[in-house]
Write a protein that holds these residues in place. Structure first.
Motif, PDB file in Angstrom:
ATOM      1  N   PRO A 158       1.961   9.551   2.395  1.00 52.79           N
ATOM      2  CA  PRO A 158       1.581  10.540   1.675  1.00 52.79           C
ATOM      3  C   PRO A 158       0.215  10.369   1.109  1.00 52.79           C
ATOM      4  O   PRO A 158      -0.494   9.403   1.070  1.00 52.79           O
ATOM      5  N   GLU A 159      -0.155  11.558   0.335  1.00 53.38           N
ATOM      6  CA  GLU A 159      -1.422  11.434  -0.290  1.00 53.38           C
ATOM      7  C   GLU A 159      -1.291  10.322  -1.534  1.00 53.38           C
ATOM      8  O   GLU A 159      -0.375  10.159  -2.017  1.00 53.38           O
ATOM      9  N   PRO A 160      -2.482   9.702  -1.878  1.00 50.19           N
ATOM     10  CA  PRO A 160      -2.428   8.570  -2.943  1.00 50.19           C
ATOM     11  C   PRO A 160      -2.039   9.224  -4.149  1.00 50.19           C
ATOM     12  O   PRO A 160      -2.428  10.310  -4.468  1.00 50.19           O
ATOM     13  N   ASN A 161      -1.316   8.490  -5.241  1.00 54.52           N
ATOM     14  CA  ASN A 161      -1.089   9.058  -6.298  1.00 54.52           C
ATOM     15  C   ASN A 161      -1.288   7.933  -7.337  1.00 54.52           C
ATOM     16  O   ASN A 161      -0.388   7.627  -8.263  1.00 54.52           O
ATOM     17  N   PRO A 162      -2.635   7.711  -7.683  1.00 48.81           N
ATOM     18  CA  PRO A 162      -2.925   6.643  -8.486  1.00 48.81           C
ATOM     19  C   PRO A 162      -2.590   7.143  -9.965  1.00 48.81           C
ATOM     20  O   PRO A 162      -2.990   8.480 -10.292  1.00 48.81           O
ATOM     21  N   THR A 163      -2.327   6.422 -10.973  1.00 48.38           N
ATOM     22  CA  THR A 163      -2.287   6.940 -12.307  1.00 48.38           C
ATOM     23  C   THR A 163      -3.012   5.929 -13.185  1.00 48.38           C
ATOM     24  O   THR A 163      -3.398   4.950 -12.998  1.00 48.38           O
ATOM     25  N   LEU A 164      -3.312   6.556 -14.289  1.00 46.23           N
ATOM     26  CA  LEU A 164      -4.166   6.000 -15.278  1.00 46.23           C
ATOM     27  C   LEU A 164      -3.706   4.507 -15.784  1.00 46.23           C
ATOM     28  O   LEU A 164      -4.091   3.448 -16.001  1.00 46.23           O
ATOM     29  N   ILE A 165      -2.073   4.491 -15.969  1.00 44.99           N
ATOM     30  CA  ILE A 165      -1.465   3.413 -16.211  1.00 44.99           C
ATOM     31  C   ILE A 165      -0.656   2.932 -14.850  1.00 44.99           C
ATOM     32  O   ILE A 165       0.263   3.953 -14.633  1.00 44.99           O
ATOM     33  N   PRO A 166      -0.877   2.064 -14.305  1.00 49.77           N
ATOM     34  CA  PRO A 166      -0.269   1.391 -13.194  1.00 49.77           C
ATOM     35  C   PRO A 166       1.082   1.296 -13.208  1.00 49.77           C
ATOM     36  O   PRO A 166       1.635   1.124 -14.265  1.00 49.77           O
ATOM     37  N   THR A 167       1.994   1.573 -12.172  1.00 53.99           N
ATOM     38  CA  THR A 167       3.438   1.518 -12.123  1.00 53.99           C
ATOM     39  C   THR A 167       3.801   0.075 -12.104  1.00 53.99           C
ATOM     40  O   THR A 167       3.338  -0.606 -11.248  1.00 53.99           O
ATOM     41  N   VAL A 168       4.510  -0.341 -13.218  1.00 55.59           N
ATOM     42  CA  VAL A 168       5.027  -1.807 -13.376  1.00 55.59           C
ATOM     43  C   VAL A 168       6.257  -1.718 -13.480  1.00 55.59           C
ATOM     44  O   VAL A 168       7.086  -1.422 -14.205  1.00 55.59           O
TER      45      VAL A 168
ATOM     46  N   THR B   6       4.267 -12.610  24.272  1.00 54.50           N
ATOM     47  CA  THR B   6       2.834 -12.553  24.604  1.00 54.50           C
ATOM     48  C   THR B   6       2.050 -13.426  24.293  1.00 54.50           C
ATOM     49  O   THR B   6       0.803 -13.585  24.906  1.00 54.50           O
ATOM     50  N   GLY B   7       2.219 -14.515  23.603  1.00 49.78           N
ATOM     51  CA  GLY B   7       1.233 -15.544  23.193  1.00 49.78           C
ATOM     52  C   GLY B   7       0.441 -15.247  22.258  1.00 49.78           C
ATOM     53  O   GLY B   7      -0.579 -15.976  21.683  1.00 49.78           O
ATOM     54  N   GLU B   8       0.595 -13.905  21.501  1.00 46.85           N
ATOM     55  CA  GLU B   8      -0.314 -13.381  20.624  1.00 46.85           C
ATOM     56  C   GLU B   8      -0.163 -14.220  19.390  1.00 46.85           C
ATOM     57  O   GLU B   8       1.051 -14.260  18.872  1.00 46.85           O
ATOM     58  N   LEU B   9      -1.334 -14.131  18.438  1.00 47.93           N
ATOM     59  CA  LEU B   9      -1.039 -14.700  17.000  1.00 47.93           C
ATOM     60  C   LEU B   9      -0.457 -13.368  16.229  1.00 47.93           C
ATOM     61  O   LEU B   9      -1.211 -12.332  16.312  1.00 47.93           O
ATOM     62  N   TRP B  10       0.322 -13.690  15.281  1.00 47.87           N
ATOM     63  CA  TRP B  10       1.000 -12.379  14.514  1.00 47.87           C
ATOM     64  C   TRP B  10       0.797 -13.072  13.172  1.00 47.87           C
ATOM     65  O   TRP B  10       0.733 -14.095  12.690  1.00 47.87           O
ATOM     66  N   VAL B  11       0.825 -12.089  12.211  1.00 48.30           N
ATOM     67  CA  VAL B  11       0.758 -12.229  10.798  1.00 48.30           C
ATOM     68  C   VAL B  11       1.247 -11.188   9.807  1.00 48.30           C
ATOM     69  O   VAL B  11       1.535 -10.002  10.689  1.00 48.30           O
ATOM     70  N   VAL B  12       1.726 -11.384   8.705  1.00 49.86           N
ATOM     71  CA  VAL B  12       2.215 -10.386   7.839  1.00 49.86           C
ATOM     72  C   VAL B  12       1.427 -10.300   6.964  1.00 49.86           C
ATOM     73  O   VAL B  12       0.602 -11.285   6.470  1.00 49.86           O
ATOM     74  N   VAL B  13       0.969  -8.993   6.280  1.00 51.06           N
ATOM     75  CA  VAL B  13       0.027  -8.717   5.304  1.00 51.06           C
ATOM     76  C   VAL B  13       0.442  -8.057   4.186  1.00 51.06           C
ATOM     77  O   VAL B  13       1.117  -7.018   4.346  1.00 51.06           O
ATOM     78  N   ASN B  14       0.214  -8.562   2.961  1.00 46.08           N
ATOM     79  CA  ASN B  14       0.365  -7.604   1.780  1.00 46.08           C
ATOM     80  C   ASN B  14      -0.750  -6.787   1.725  1.00 46.08           C
ATOM     81  O   ASN B  14      -1.863  -7.198   1.565  1.00 46.08           O
ATOM     82  N   GLU B  15      -0.469  -5.554   1.405  1.00 45.71           N
ATOM     83  CA  GLU B  15      -1.392  -4.465   1.163  1.00 45.71           C
ATOM     84  C   GLU B  15      -1.894  -4.389  -0.204  1.00 45.71           C
ATOM     85  O   GLU B  15      -1.248  -4.857  -1.147  1.00 45.71           O
ATOM     86  N   ARG B  16      -2.671  -3.337  -0.399  1.00 48.05           N
ATOM     87  CA  ARG B  16      -3.138  -2.991  -1.744  1.00 48.05           C
ATOM     88  C   ARG B  16      -2.219  -2.315  -2.580  1.00 48.05           C
ATOM     89  O   ARG B  16      -0.990  -1.663  -2.187  1.00 48.05           O
ATOM     90  N   ASP B  17      -2.747  -2.238  -3.840  1.00 50.24           N
ATOM     91  CA  ASP B  17      -1.495  -1.712  -5.004  1.00 50.24           C
ATOM     92  C   ASP B  17      -2.446  -0.579  -5.768  1.00 50.24           C
ATOM     93  O   ASP B  17      -3.540  -0.484  -5.287  1.00 50.24           O
ATOM     94  N   GLU B  18      -1.339   0.037  -6.470  1.00 51.27           N
ATOM     95  CA  GLU B  18      -2.006   0.988  -7.582  1.00 51.27           C
ATOM     96  C   GLU B  18      -2.441   2.239  -6.771  1.00 51.27           C
ATOM     97  O   GLU B  18      -3.260   3.107  -7.495  1.00 51.27           O
ATOM     98  N   LEU B  19      -1.914   2.786  -5.730  1.00 53.51           N
ATOM     99  CA  LEU B  19      -2.273   4.040  -5.112  1.00 53.51           C
ATOM    100  C   LEU B  19      -0.731   4.829  -5.196  1.00 53.51           C
ATOM    101  O   LEU B  19      -0.702   5.914  -4.617  1.00 53.51           O
ATOM    102  N   GLY B  20       0.246   4.281  -5.980  1.00 55.02           N
ATOM    103  CA  GLY B  20       1.453   4.925  -6.412  1.00 55.02           C
ATOM    104  C   GLY B  20       2.582   4.367  -5.347  1.00 55.02           C
ATOM    105  O   GLY B  20       2.293   3.285  -4.634  1.00 55.02           O
ATOM    106  N   SER B  21       4.014   4.497  -5.744  1.00 57.14           N
ATOM    107  CA  SER B  21       5.150   3.944  -5.079  1.00 57.14           C
ATOM    108  C   SER B  21       5.230   3.922  -3.722  1.00 57.14           C
ATOM    109  O   SER B  21       5.689   3.256  -3.286  1.00 57.14           O
ATOM    110  N   ASP B  22       4.610   5.098  -3.234  1.00 55.10           N
ATOM    111  CA  ASP B  22       4.741   5.196  -1.733  1.00 55.10           C
ATOM    112  C   ASP B  22       3.527   4.579  -0.627  1.00 55.10           C
ATOM    113  O   ASP B  22       3.731   4.631   0.379  1.00 55.10           O
TER     114      ASP B  22
END
Length: 428
Positions: free
Chosen positions: A30-40, A261-277
């Motif tokens: 969805p569209e980003p939903n940043p807020t002045l006070i981050p969701t904690v 496949t022999g490919e290298l795989w990884v998991v990645v933590n993405e960015r925060d503070e664009l909303g819960s979605d």
């Protein structure tokens, strides 16, 4: 909420998209939903009640493999069946002056069970009688610097500290190493916004691959602080030369070789503070020379307008990840299952340890999932394997991090809040 005489205001922002739609090769964005006070919305750490444990999904059984550990983060299975566990937390941060955001985040990380003094050791776990419980737990390597990833190659145990890859001589069956560390290469360190470093050896044993997380959420400390970060590096063991292998990966961990496949795989933590979605964490194959978007864009060419100046030439070539793992799930552990214990439906699929969210309402993660693979690619929806890490009153009894498949085919899960290792097998 009032804490220590200070008043904190929290955002009322919450998810509008069901968490299930944040998974898959084409998640809902969805569209980003940043807020002045981050969701904690962090779950306060609490101890497992006596005799309690996580809840295994139907068809699985769980038991405590080892307990009494000190913030166990990562696991590595040795050829003789011993399991190494890195007991570790973040190194001390250099004094960079006061920032309100930093102070608040430190407060809530302590609430979540982090920010404890790092044990800085690796311990061996050995199940001598084969009953699924480790009898031997003792210090194996001490005096390390926030160790995380481990890999054994040609009689050397390579350890990824927060600031370097070091090596130690290893003899099969050893329960202690007293030799001095041999430095292989330095790794980017500093602010330690993301301190965990993973390491894996190439199939031919000529190279190592190491992860380095970003020094910020979206480059707010300046991109000079991000040189050679948010990346996977390749280290040539013959020359000790290191080169950038893939970049734009905000906080990569869980390096694993795809068994098909022999490919290298990884998991990645993405960015925060664009909303819960937003933004979903993900797992992906890692291409040599590939750029995966951070900080300029996410999940391909979705531009993050908070980042200035932008680099449209990089965004244009940002690779879309293979599979989204849900927003803010803090997916850290990744292990491909090559054993037969769990049956044909689980062969060559991936177990993922989801440490749990801080920036989402309602919470996400706090569990271990399985992703089926067909012909080397994700081929179905995620399946819960281990849950119940949150208490009925919404505290965190535990938080899963590293996952490995042991020599017998059982799944082992490091729980850095519960200070235990859990073992999952098919129910009888």
């Amino acid at each position: 909420m009032a804490t220590g005489g200070a008043l904190f205001l929290f955002s009322r922002e919450q998810a509008t998209v069901p968490i299930e739609q944040g998974y898959g090769p084409d998640p809902i964005l969805p569209e980003p939903n940043p807020t002045l006070i981050p969701t904690v919305n962090i779950a306060t750490a609490a101890q497992w009640p006596e005799g309690s444990m996580p809840i295994a999904a139907s068809g699985f059984a769980v038991n405590e493999f080892a307990g009494g550990l000190d913030h166990p983060r990562w696991l590595h299975v040795l050829p003789n069946g011993d399991v190494l566990v890195a007991e570790s937390d973040a190194p001390p941060k250099p004094d960079q002056g006061f920032s309100l955001r930093g102070w608040v985040m430190d407060l809530f990380e302590r609430q979540a069970g982090a920010k404890v003094p790092s044990a800085n050791r690796i311990s061996p776990l050995r199940d001598q009688d084969g009953d699924g419980v480790a009898e031997i737990t003792q210090p194996f390597l001490t005096g390390l610097n926030s160790p995380f990833g481990m890999t054994l190659l040609d009689g050397k145990l390579y350890v990824a500290n927060a600031d370097a890859i070091v090596a130690f001589p290893y003899q099969e069956g050893a329960t202690e190493i007293t030799a001095a560390a041999e430095k292989i290469v330095d790794l980017p360190a500093g602010r330690n916004h993301h301190w965990t470093k993973d390491v894996i050896a190439s199939r031919d044993g000529a190279k190592l691959y190491a992860t380095v997380g970003s020094n910020s959420n979206v480059g707010e400390n300046g991109m000079d602080e991000e040189v050679n970060r948010a990346a996977v590096h390749e280290i040539d063991l013959a020359t000790r030369q290191m080169r950038l292998f893939a970049s734009g990966l905000r906080n990569p961990n869980g390096l694993s070789w795809n068994p098909v496949t022999g490919e290298l795989w990884v998991v990645v933590n993405e960015r925060d503070e664009l909303g819960s979605d937003l933004v979903p964490d993900y797992m992906t194959s890692v291409r040599d020379g590939g750029f995966y978007g951070w900080p300029y864009s996410y999940f391909g060419q979705h531009v993050d307008e908070r980042v200035e100046p932008q680099k449209p030439e990089l965004v244009a070539k940002a690779i879309k990840p293979d599979y989204a793992l849900g927003p803010h799930t803090a997916s850290l552990g990744l292990a491909f299952n090559q054993g037969d214990l769990f049956g044909a439906a689980f062969k060559n699929g991936a177990f993922v340890g989801q440490h749990g969210s801080w920036n989402r309402k309602p919470r996400s993660g706090y569990k271990v999932i399985f992703l089926p693979f067909t012909a080397g690619k994700p081929s179905g929806p995620p399946q819960d394997v281990l849950a119940g890490f949150l208490s009925p009153d919404d505290k965190a009894y535990g938080r899963p991090v590293g996952v490995v498949v042991d020599r017998k085919g059982a799944l082992l899960v490091a729980d850095d809040v519960g200070n235990k290792i859990w073992r999952v097998v098919p129910a009888r």
